[in-house]
Design a protein around this motif. Structure first.
Motif, short mmCIF file in Angstrom:
data_model
loop_
_atom_site.label_atom_id
_atom_site.label_comp_id
_atom_site.label_asym_id
_atom_site.label_seq_id
_atom_site.Cartn_x
_atom_site.Cartn_y
_atom_site.Cartn_z
N ARG A 178 56.91 -75.99 20.89
CA ARG A 178 56.34 -75.15 21.95
C ARG A 178 57.12 -73.83 22.05
N ALA A 179 58.44 -73.94 21.96
CA ALA A 179 59.27 -72.74 22.10
C ALA A 179 59.13 -71.79 20.93
N ASP A 180 58.59 -72.25 19.81
CA ASP A 180 58.44 -71.38 18.64
C ASP A 180 57.35 -70.34 18.85
N TYR A 181 56.41 -70.60 19.76
CA TYR A 181 55.35 -69.63 20.06
C TYR A 181 55.90 -68.53 20.97
N PRO A 182 55.63 -67.27 20.69
CA PRO A 182 56.00 -66.21 21.63
C PRO A 182 55.30 -66.41 22.97
N LEU A 183 55.99 -66.06 24.03
CA LEU A 183 55.47 -66.28 25.36
C LEU A 183 54.15 -65.56 25.60
N ALA A 184 54.02 -64.34 25.10
CA ALA A 184 52.78 -63.58 25.30
C ALA A 184 51.58 -64.31 24.70
N PHE A 185 51.80 -65.08 23.64
CA PHE A 185 50.70 -65.83 23.03
C PHE A 185 50.25 -66.96 23.94
N TRP A 186 51.21 -67.65 24.56
CA TRP A 186 50.87 -68.73 25.49
C TRP A 186 50.13 -68.18 26.70
N GLN A 187 50.60 -67.06 27.21
CA GLN A 187 50.08 -66.54 28.47
C GLN A 187 48.59 -66.27 28.43
N GLN A 188 48.07 -65.94 27.26
CA GLN A 188 46.66 -65.57 27.18
C GLN A 188 45.72 -66.72 27.47
N ASP A 189 46.19 -67.94 27.38
CA ASP A 189 45.34 -69.11 27.59
C ASP A 189 45.68 -69.86 28.86
N GLN A 190 46.38 -69.23 29.79
CA GLN A 190 46.79 -69.90 31.01
C GLN A 190 45.98 -69.41 32.20
N ALA A 191 45.63 -70.36 33.07
CA ALA A 191 44.92 -70.04 34.31
C ALA A 191 45.41 -70.99 35.39
N GLU A 192 46.03 -70.43 36.43
CA GLU A 192 46.49 -71.21 37.58
C GLU A 192 47.37 -72.38 37.15
N GLY A 193 48.27 -72.11 36.22
CA GLY A 193 49.20 -73.13 35.77
C GLY A 193 48.65 -74.11 34.77
#
Length: 492
Positions: A178-193
């Motif tokens: 999970r930590a290998d992904y850049p944070l900006a990449f994760w953020q694009q698929d998040q909604a209300e946690g």
């Protein structure tokens, strides 16, 4: 009201209302409207913190967690199950995906079989998704733009959140992966946690810049600020207008590109902090930076430092009709092939968007999403997604489709091949730690086309410069109308 121009309508895979833009322009020419300046918005909020290259936590601790969905404990619930994957890819990228599917089908311990089908494009996939009843999912899992996953989750609740899968001690992803992904990449698929998708492909909008020609024009380094960007473009335009070749008159600087992604990156260059405002949170572009960007780009057009081209931008770049043009990192193979075909020996590179203090890199792309169905089918879909997160699989997709690596592990596996084939690609790797995501909102799927058309109109010679605020002030009302008509929900 009139309709959006056909060139924009053809890009939007959903019903559109009668809108404003064509008649607005003619109204401006007749002097029917007076300038309306954007209301002053408090911009004292500090610039969004740049994301780091690692993911410290999966979900913000204060965010609500989704309900746990029971997962089968017996392998018999999964054995021999066939699930459907619908994706938009074609060509070499689709072939690489098919190879991964074949390897998963042959090697997974549960006997799960994935049947992959290409829709041919993200727009066709969206049409199929929205034309099918929610009770009859078009597939078990899909590969789609992040904004589509967010929209389908918010309107119809058709996307299955993945928090419990991600964190499950038996089925989940390890903390290291999970930590290998850049944070900006994760953020694009998040909604209300809730994590609604897992990155499948990421890219950035960039400038391609001709180092060889710039050196001949007297520039020892690429532009880093907005003033330098204009200076380089204007110098190239003057060179083409004063040489002995008449066919290149009116060219030379930046070849205008009003793609919504490009325009959003320009807005970030002018300091737009966060376009998500209000309660409930919605997209808004009624900010001073929108007008500042519009006036800056129109000024470049009026000065002849930016031009509308009639040939593909790669050809304009290869024949020194454009010092630089904006495009996706995914376009590097096309540009490389064009330069070779036209015999250009110029050295070139990819650049981030210019800004006064630090470069702007806006990333976006496609993600894996699971459609709601039965628990065993959802788990089978997740197990395939988990397979696709392996660095070896990610590296194969990267080598086939291009873009940005999804993590350090896949970058290490693919970078030797990628740097050898596309030297300019390596430059982009240093930008990942400062990458910012496209607007994390399902409304972006509509807003990008409205931004594109508004800025295209604002840059036309027949729109008086003093009427540019009127054109750009219509972005938000148009977005509200489009969303309302598409969802059937009125917006205040």
């Amino acid at each position: 009201m009139s309709r959006l121009p056909r060139r924009i309508l053809e890009k939007i895979p959903f019903p559109m209302p009668c809108l404003w833009l064509v008649m607005l322009v003619f109204g401006l020419l007749l002097g029917a409207c007076s300038p309306i300046l954007p209301p002053q918005v408090d911009e004292a909020t500090p610039q969004t913190t740049r994301t780091r290259a690692v993911l410290p936590t999966l979900i913000p601790t204060a965010a609500p967690q989704p309900e746990q969905t029971a997962t089968p404990d017996a392998l018999d619930d999964l054995r021999g199950l066939e699930i459907r994957l619908l994706h938009p890819w074609t060509g070499s990228l689709a072939a690489a995906l098919e190879n991964a599917v074949r390897d998963f089908n042959q090697g997974n311990e549960w006997g799960i079989r994935v049947r992959a089908e290409s829709s041919g494009s993200s727009m066709v996939l969206a049409q199929r998704m929205e034309n099918s009843p929610s009770a009859e999912p078009i597939a078990d899992l899909i590969i789609a733009p992040s904004e589509n996953l967010l929209f389908w989750h918010a309107h119809g609740n058709r996307i299955r959140p993945l928090n419990d899968f991600l964190l499950d001690p038996r089925w989940g992803l390890s903390e290291a992966r999970r930590a290998d992904y850049p944070l900006a990449f994760w953020q694009q698929d998040q909604a209300e946690g809730q994590q609604l998708g897992i990155p499948a492909l990421r890219t950035a909008r960039v400038f391609f810049y001709n180092l060889s020609w710039a050196s001949e024009l007297g520039f020892s380094r690429p532009p880093e600020t907005l003033d330098e960007f204009r200076q380089h473009a204007c110098t190239a335009a003057r060179a083409n207008n004063t040489d002995r070749t008449g066919s290149n008159d009116g060219t030379g600087g930046w070849m205008v590109d009003t793609d919504g992604w490009t325009i959003y990156a320009w807005l970030k260059s002018f300091g737009l902090n966060n376009p998500l405002r209000g309660e409930p949170v919605r997209l808004s572009f009624n900010h001073p930076q929108t007008l500042q960007a519009g006036e800056f780009l129109r000024g470049m057009v009026d000065e002849g430092c930016a031009f509308f081209g009639r040939i593909p931008p790669e050809e304009a770049f290869a024949t020194r009709r454009a010092l630089y043009f904006s495009a996706s990192l995914l376009d590097i193979p096309v540009l490389t092939a064009t330069l070779q075909r036209l015999g250009s020996q110029d050295v070139w590179m990819a650049l981030p968007f210019p800004v006064s203090d630090r470069p702007v890199v806006v990333v976006g792309g496609l993600s894996y999403g699971i459609l709601r169905s039965q628990p065993e089918r959802e788990l089978a879909a997740w197990l395939f997604i988990r397979w696709m997160t392996q660095p070896e699989v990610q590296a194969a997709l990267l080598q086939s489709g291009g873009g940005l690596p999804l993590g350090a592990a896949s970058a290490n596996l693919a970078q030797e091949d990628m740097r050898q084939k596309y030297p300019a690609w390596g430059t982009a790797l240093q930008w990942i730690p400062i990458a910012q995501p496209l607007p994390v909102s399902g409304e972006w799927r509509f807003a990008r086309f409205i931004l594109e058309d508004a800025f295209w109109q604002a840059l036309q010679y027949y729109v008086p410069p003093e009427q540019i605020p009127t054109v750009l002030n219509q972005i938000d009302p148009t977005l509200r109308e489009v969303v309302e008509r598409h969802t059937g929900q009125a917006r205040p």
